[in-house]
Write a protein that holds these residues in place. Structure first.
Motif, PDB file in Angstrom:
ATOM      1  N   ALA A 359      -7.725 -18.263  14.323  1.00  0.00           N
ATOM      2  CA  ALA A 359      -6.843 -17.218  13.817  1.00  0.00           C
ATOM      3  C   ALA A 359      -6.948 -17.017  12.314  1.00  0.00           C
ATOM      4  O   ALA A 359      -6.897 -15.880  11.829  1.00  0.00           O
ATOM      5  N   ASN A 360      -7.066 -18.112  11.555  1.00  0.00           N
ATOM      6  CA  ASN A 360      -7.002 -17.976  10.097  1.00  0.00           C
ATOM      7  C   ASN A 360      -8.373 -17.810   9.434  1.00  0.00           C
ATOM      8  O   ASN A 360      -8.513 -18.012   8.243  1.00  0.00           O
ATOM      9  N   GLU A 384     -17.455 -32.390   5.448  1.00  0.00           N
ATOM     10  CA  GLU A 384     -16.483 -32.019   4.426  1.00  0.00           C
ATOM     11  C   GLU A 384     -16.651 -30.522   4.174  1.00  0.00           C
ATOM     12  O   GLU A 384     -17.724 -29.957   4.406  1.00  0.00           O
ATOM     13  N   PRO A 385     -15.610 -29.849   3.681  1.00  0.00           N
ATOM     14  CA  PRO A 385     -15.769 -28.428   3.357  1.00  0.00           C
ATOM     15  C   PRO A 385     -16.896 -28.224   2.343  1.00  0.00           C
ATOM     16  O   PRO A 385     -16.995 -28.940   1.346  1.00  0.00           O
ATOM     17  N   CYS A 386     -17.760 -27.267   2.594  1.00  0.00           N
ATOM     18  CA  CYS A 386     -18.873 -26.972   1.697  1.00  0.00           C
ATOM     19  C   CYS A 386     -18.346 -26.505   0.340  1.00  0.00           C
ATOM     20  O   CYS A 386     -17.312 -25.830   0.261  1.00  0.00           O
ATOM     21  N   LYS A 387     -19.068 -26.822  -0.713  1.00  0.00           N
ATOM     22  CA  LYS A 387     -18.628 -26.425  -2.060  1.00  0.00           C
ATOM     23  C   LYS A 387     -18.652 -24.907  -2.233  1.00  0.00           C
ATOM     24  O   LYS A 387     -17.982 -24.362  -3.107  1.00  0.00           O
ATOM     25  N   ASN A 388     -19.403 -24.205  -1.372  1.00  0.00           N
ATOM     26  CA  ASN A 388     -19.455 -22.745  -1.445  1.00  0.00           C
ATOM     27  C   ASN A 388     -18.400 -22.058  -0.579  1.00  0.00           C
ATOM     28  O   ASN A 388     -18.288 -20.827  -0.589  1.00  0.00           O
ATOM     29  N   LEU A 389     -17.634 -22.854   0.184  1.00  0.00           N
ATOM     30  CA  LEU A 389     -16.618 -22.286   1.072  1.00  0.00           C
ATOM     31  C   LEU A 389     -15.526 -21.572   0.277  1.00  0.00           C
ATOM     32  O   LEU A 389     -14.998 -22.112  -0.694  1.00  0.00           O
ATOM     33  N   LYS A 390     -15.194 -20.368   0.723  1.00  0.00           N
ATOM     34  CA  LYS A 390     -14.096 -19.624   0.111  1.00  0.00           C
ATOM     35  C   LYS A 390     -12.888 -19.702   1.048  1.00  0.00           C
ATOM     36  O   LYS A 390     -12.781 -18.935   2.004  1.00  0.00           O
ATOM     37  N   ALA A 391     -12.023 -20.656   0.790  1.00  0.00           N
ATOM     38  CA  ALA A 391     -10.824 -20.838   1.615  1.00  0.00           C
ATOM     39  C   ALA A 391      -9.696 -20.009   1.006  1.00  0.00           C
ATOM     40  O   ALA A 391      -9.127 -20.370  -0.025  1.00  0.00           O
ATOM     41  N   ASP A 392      -9.387 -18.904   1.656  1.00  0.00           N
ATOM     42  CA  ASP A 392      -8.431 -17.954   1.086  1.00  0.00           C
ATOM     43  C   ASP A 392      -7.701 -17.242   2.222  1.00  0.00           C
ATOM     44  O   ASP A 392      -8.341 -16.609   3.071  1.00  0.00           O
ATOM     45  N   HIS A 393      -6.375 -17.343   2.241  1.00  0.00           N
ATOM     46  CA  HIS A 393      -5.569 -16.735   3.291  1.00  0.00           C
ATOM     47  C   HIS A 393      -4.874 -15.447   2.853  1.00  0.00           C
ATOM     48  O   HIS A 393      -4.040 -14.915   3.594  1.00  0.00           O
ATOM     49  N   LYS A 394      -5.197 -14.933   1.681  1.00  0.00           N
ATOM     50  CA  LYS A 394      -4.458 -13.778   1.143  1.00  0.00           C
ATOM     51  C   LYS A 394      -4.542 -12.562   2.056  1.00  0.00           C
ATOM     52  O   LYS A 394      -3.545 -11.870   2.302  1.00  0.00           O
ATOM     53  N   ASP A 395      -5.738 -12.269   2.550  1.00  0.00           N
ATOM     54  CA  ASP A 395      -5.894 -11.092   3.406  1.00  0.00           C
ATOM     55  C   ASP A 395      -5.114 -11.250   4.708  1.00  0.00           C
ATOM     56  O   ASP A 395      -4.447 -10.305   5.173  1.00  0.00           O
ATOM     57  N   TYR A 396      -5.188 -12.435   5.307  1.00  0.00           N
ATOM     58  CA  TYR A 396      -4.463 -12.684   6.562  1.00  0.00           C
ATOM     59  C   TYR A 396      -2.961 -12.605   6.328  1.00  0.00           C
ATOM     60  O   TYR A 396      -2.229 -12.009   7.132  1.00  0.00           O
ATOM     61  N   LEU A 397      -2.495 -13.153   5.226  1.00  0.00           N
ATOM     62  CA  LEU A 397      -1.072 -13.078   4.887  1.00  0.00           C
ATOM     63  C   LEU A 397      -0.621 -11.632   4.728  1.00  0.00           C
ATOM     64  O   LEU A 397       0.440 -11.231   5.239  1.00  0.00           O
ATOM     65  N   SER A 398      -1.416 -10.842   4.029  1.00  0.00           N
ATOM     66  CA  SER A 398      -1.078  -9.435   3.831  1.00  0.00           C
ATOM     67  C   SER A 398      -0.974  -8.709   5.165  1.00  0.00           C
ATOM     68  O   SER A 398      -0.045  -7.919   5.387  1.00  0.00           O
ATOM     69  N   ARG A 419      -7.400 -23.495  12.045  1.00  0.00           N
ATOM     70  CA  ARG A 419      -8.151 -24.669  11.585  1.00  0.00           C
ATOM     71  C   ARG A 419      -7.347 -25.279  10.442  1.00  0.00           C
ATOM     72  O   ARG A 419      -7.251 -24.717   9.353  1.00  0.00           O
ATOM     73  N   PHE A 420      -6.774 -26.453  10.717  1.00  0.00           N
ATOM     74  CA  PHE A 420      -5.927 -27.076   9.698  1.00  0.00           C
ATOM     75  C   PHE A 420      -6.737 -27.567   8.507  1.00  0.00           C
ATOM     76  O   PHE A 420      -6.236 -27.634   7.388  1.00  0.00           O
ATOM     77  N   ASP A 421      -8.028 -27.900   8.728  1.00  0.00           N
ATOM     78  CA  ASP A 421      -8.850 -28.328   7.598  1.00  0.00           C
ATOM     79  C   ASP A 421      -9.142 -27.156   6.662  1.00  0.00           C
ATOM     80  O   ASP A 421      -9.192 -27.323   5.435  1.00  0.00           O
ATOM     81  N   TYR A 422      -9.314 -25.973   7.222  1.00  0.00           N
ATOM     82  CA  TYR A 422      -9.502 -24.783   6.388  1.00  0.00           C
ATOM     83  C   TYR A 422      -8.222 -24.449   5.637  1.00  0.00           C
ATOM     84  O   TYR A 422      -8.252 -24.082   4.458  1.00  0.00           O
ATOM     85  N   LEU A 423      -7.087 -24.590   6.318  1.00  0.00           N
ATOM     86  CA  LEU A 423      -5.793 -24.352   5.657  1.00  0.00           C
ATOM     87  C   LEU A 423      -5.621 -25.286   4.463  1.00  0.00           C
ATOM     88  O   LEU A 423      -5.211 -24.860   3.380  1.00  0.00           O
ATOM     89  N   LEU A 424      -5.950 -26.563   4.642  1.00  0.00           N
ATOM     90  CA  LEU A 424      -5.795 -27.532   3.556  1.00  0.00           C
ATOM     91  C   LEU A 424      -6.802 -27.295   2.430  1.00  0.00           C
ATOM     92  O   LEU A 424      -6.543 -27.661   1.281  1.00  0.00           O
ATOM     93  N   ALA A 425      -7.931 -26.679   2.752  1.00  0.00           N
ATOM     94  CA  ALA A 425      -8.929 -26.402   1.718  1.00  0.00           C
ATOM     95  C   ALA A 425      -8.478 -25.298   0.772  1.00  0.00           C
ATOM     96  O   ALA A 425      -9.004 -25.167  -0.332  1.00  0.00           O
ATOM     97  N   ASP A 426      -7.502 -24.505   1.208  1.00  0.00           N
ATOM     98  CA  ASP A 426      -6.926 -23.455   0.364  1.00  0.00           C
ATOM     99  C   ASP A 426      -5.879 -24.097  -0.543  1.00  0.00           C
ATOM    100  O   ASP A 426      -4.881 -24.638  -0.047  1.00  0.00           O
ATOM    101  N   PRO A 427      -6.052 -24.066  -1.850  1.00  0.00           N
ATOM    102  CA  PRO A 427      -5.076 -24.715  -2.748  1.00  0.00           C
ATOM    103  C   PRO A 427      -3.707 -24.060  -2.748  1.00  0.00           C
ATOM    104  O   PRO A 427      -2.716 -24.682  -3.133  1.00  0.00           O
ATOM    105  N   LYS A 433       3.565 -21.993   4.325  1.00  0.00           N
ATOM    106  CA  LYS A 433       4.995 -21.675   4.245  1.00  0.00           C
ATOM    107  C   LYS A 433       5.356 -20.543   5.203  1.00  0.00           C
ATOM    108  O   LYS A 433       6.308 -20.659   5.997  1.00  0.00           O
ATOM    109  N   GLU A 434       4.603 -19.444   5.145  1.00  0.00           N
ATOM    110  CA  GLU A 434       4.943 -18.301   5.988  1.00  0.00           C
ATOM    111  C   GLU A 434       4.596 -18.550   7.454  1.00  0.00           C
ATOM    112  O   GLU A 434       5.248 -18.008   8.353  1.00  0.00           O
ATOM    113  N   LEU A 435       3.594 -19.384   7.700  1.00  0.00           N
ATOM    114  CA  LEU A 435       3.295 -19.789   9.076  1.00  0.00           C
ATOM    115  C   LEU A 435       4.513 -20.463   9.689  1.00  0.00           C
ATOM    116  O   LEU A 435       4.950 -20.117  10.798  1.00  0.00           O
ATOM    117  N   CYS A 436       5.073 -21.439   8.974  1.00  0.00           N
ATOM    118  CA  CYS A 436       6.239 -22.177   9.471  1.00  0.00           C
ATOM    119  C   CYS A 436       7.483 -21.291   9.529  1.00  0.00           C
ATOM    120  O   CYS A 436       8.312 -21.419  10.440  1.00  0.00           O
TER     121      CYS A 436
END
Length: 653
Positions: A359-360, A384-398, A419-427, A433-436
């Protein structure tokens, strides 16, 4: 009667004054005109490009005439087993016949044959010797080259060989079906259509094959497991539409099965166009008397926002089917569909899901994937998350915020999994917060799958420390919001790499959580996954190192029982496993023990109490004190299919 659905009978054909269909589409599912069903997308897309399509749903494969109700199509027959592999649809992991088929009217089992794609094609060939046959869907896609078949315990040939079809479309199919249709309509003979990406064909003209990688021949992979593993990994490394090579597999009598490179991902505009087609969004009305088609309930009020998955779980077939590059719909497209949903007479104000395979994931893992594709031998999140990974939920939140504001929408839930690991990779923890706060209804299902790092490594999943961190943050966020919400972990037994020792480790983890699942998912070896390759060969194809595999049914039963160690009917299996692994210290009355001491019963009495009565089921786990780790878990994991064209078409289509 012309009611907005595509023709489903000879009467429909006559009413529309159609003398001959361009395509006749034979499907193993009931006809459901909803974009979560592959046959609906392909047929509506053909219709939008000016082609007529008649549907034959669940024909009687024992009756030759059932395939000929419309006569011969002008261009080709299309064949799909349905939204699931017919064998997964029919059988549990223990190879027991399932009692319900959610893709059939009334949930009735037995309306399609085993290996449906092959059976339907052979039925067509009995009457139409030369008419082109194009096959697609999850069953064909994942069996496009030599593959291990769990149900027969054999390495089978490409499904093209056994079906007698001319061309196989793998992946999602929107690009390839239109290119094939246009080629056939222009008069090109089907045997000369060898140039379409996302297709597989067979030929005797080796001299015409160009720019290709030759896999080991079928006879070699059938006879040698090491060769099979090597061949599989070559295929795995060529699943990307930007870097994937043409693959060739030789068969006896100088026949070559040629897999063209994967089709390019859909652009956002193309995705929007696909989901804007005039679907009726429900099952054909002729099924009403049988009680409808159960599968529609899972998707009727859900939104598919993305395709593809860069999660790369070893037991998932998405890499081979939808690919690792995320394709997403625009906000406007999703908002338009959501608005349409709110006018359905059965809509109660709840959008059940906004997601996809994950979903995320709303964008490719990194910008490189947009032009060069996914790395063939590296994963985006594992180990481990790749150093090039862009973990960003802004678009999904919007997107979620806009959906929440639609009139008549009370709640928007996320059920297709995150994916909880992707969620945690987003600082930024705004998404958590909005998920909960808005998108969880009491409990959130997540998939750690196991807690042994040794097993997780084989699964392609993050280390248990990552899951523990998510549990901690999820609990803290709910406490901050004043909510009492729990986690339901999906767990799997007997995955390659898991011995009884790791199963005991998992049982102790559950003991410390104060949680016991009501059901357990055994590893299911479905075609074209890394895990299935490990199951069959005993080798990890990525490293060619040996992997422990539990094949013995009794050992698999012990691994499963350990996850449900508190269930009385599992007592003897749990005790046997603990003794066998040198963990007799876990039998006793101490708080760290799994089971109390008691004599083993004869095998014939395993499922009964000493009085001869059937053992009572263990009550469902209940959350206890706020400070307990149990607050993070309730109830049990639902049984879940793994092969997926959608999650019903996301994980499996």
């Amino acid at each position: 009667m012309n009611n907005g659905f595509l023709p489903l009978s000879k009467e429909d054909m006559i009413e529309r004054n159609i003398e001959q269909f361009d395509f006749v589409y034979v499907i193993g599912d009931a006809y459901v005109d909803h974009p979560s069903f592959g046959h609906a997308i392909i047929s509506r897309l053909l219709e939008a490009h000016g082609y007529s399509v008649g549907i034959i749903s669940q024909p009687d494969w024992k009756e030759r005439d059932s395939i000929a109700i419309y006569g011969e199509p002008r261009l080709a027959f299309l064949v799909s087993s349905g939204n699931m592999d017919s064998m997964v649809n029919h059988y549990s992991v223990s190879k027991r016949r399932r009692e319900k088929d959610s893709f059939t009217p009334g949930g009735v089992m037995g309306k399609r044959p085993d290996y449906a794609t092959v059976v339907y094609c052979n039925l067509i060939r009995q009457t139409y010797k030369k008419t082109p046959i194009l096959i697609g869907g999850i069953e064909a896609s994942l069996r496009r080259l030599a593959h291990y078949d769990y149900w027969s315990n054999k390495v089978k040939r490409s499904i093209l060989m056994d079906s007698g079809a001319d061309i196989l479309m793998y992946g999602m199919g929107e690009h390839s079906i239109i290119e094939l249709a246009d080629a056939l309509a222009s008069g090109i003979a089907v045997e000369d259509i060898t140039f379409v990406d996302g297709t597989v064909y067979k030929t005797r003209k080796k001299e015409d094959i160009y720019d290709a990688v030759y896999l080991p021949a079928f006879e070699e992979v059938k006879e040698d497991k090491t060769t099979y593993a090597q061949s599989f990994y070559m295929q795995y490394c060529n699943t990307d539409p930007f870097s994937g090579k043409r693959l060739v597999e030789a068969y006896p009598h100088e026949i070559y099965v040629v897999q063209n490179p994967p089709a390019k991902p859909l652009s956002q505009a193309e995705m929007d166009d696909v989901y804007a087609l005039p679907y009726m969004r429900t099952y054909h009305p002729s099924y009403e008397a049988a009680g409808g088609v159960p599968a529609i309930s899972e998707v009727k009020f859900s939104l598919t926002s993305n395709r593809g998955c860069f999660g790369g779980c070893s037991f998932c077939a998405l890499t081979f089917h939808q690919g690792r590059i995320i394709q997403a719909r625009s906000h406007d497209s999703l908002l338009t569909e959501a608005e349409h949903i709110t006018h359905d007479k059965d809509f109660k104000g709840y959008i059940h899901d906004v997601g996809g395979p994950t979903a995320n994931f709303r964008a490719p893992a990194c910008t490189k994937q947009l032009t060069k594709g996914a790395c063939p031998t590296k994963q985006c999140l594992f180990p481990e998350p790749c150093k090039n990974l862009k973990a960003d939920h802004k678009d999904y939140l919007s997107l979620l915020r806009k959906l929440r504001k639609i009139p008549k929408v009370k709640r928007v839930f996320i059920r297709s999994g995150i994916r909880f690991d992707y969620l945690l990779a987003d600082p930024d923890r705004t998404f958590l917060k909005e998920l909960c706060e808005y998108h969880v209804s009491g409990q959130l299902k997540v998939a750690p799958e196991h807690i042994s790092d040794k097993v997780l490594q084989k699964m392609g999943k993050p280390k248990v420390a990552v899951y523990n961190q998510f549990v901690k943050e999820y609990k803290q966020m709910n406490e901050k919001l004043g909510k009492k919400q729990y986690l339901v972990p999906y767990l799997m037994s007997s995955h390659p790499g898991s011995t009884l020792q790791e199963a005991v480790e998992l049982a102790e983890f559950l003991r410390d959580l104060g949680y016991m699942p009501e059901q357990v998912q055994d590893f299911y070896p479905t075609p074209s996954t890394i895990s299935t390759c490990m199951y069959y060969t005993g080798l990890d194809p990525r490293t060619m190192e040996p992997v422990y595999v539990a094949h013995n049914p009794h050992e698999k039963a012990m691994q499963r029982a350990l996850i449900q160690y508190r269930d009385p009917k599992n007592y003897d299996l749990v005790k046997e496993a603990l003794i066998k692994t040198g963990h007799a210290d876990l039998i006793g009355f101490d708080s760290k023990c799994l089971i109390p001491p008691r004599k083993l019963k004869p095998k014939s009495e395993h499922a009964h109490t000493s009085s001869g009565k059937k053992a009572k089921a263990v009550p469902k786990s209940k959350p206890i004190s706020k400070n307990s780790a149990r607050d993070n878990h309730t109830k049990n994991r639902q049984s879940k299919q793994r092969n997926s064209s959608s999650r019903k078409g996301k994980r499996q289509r």
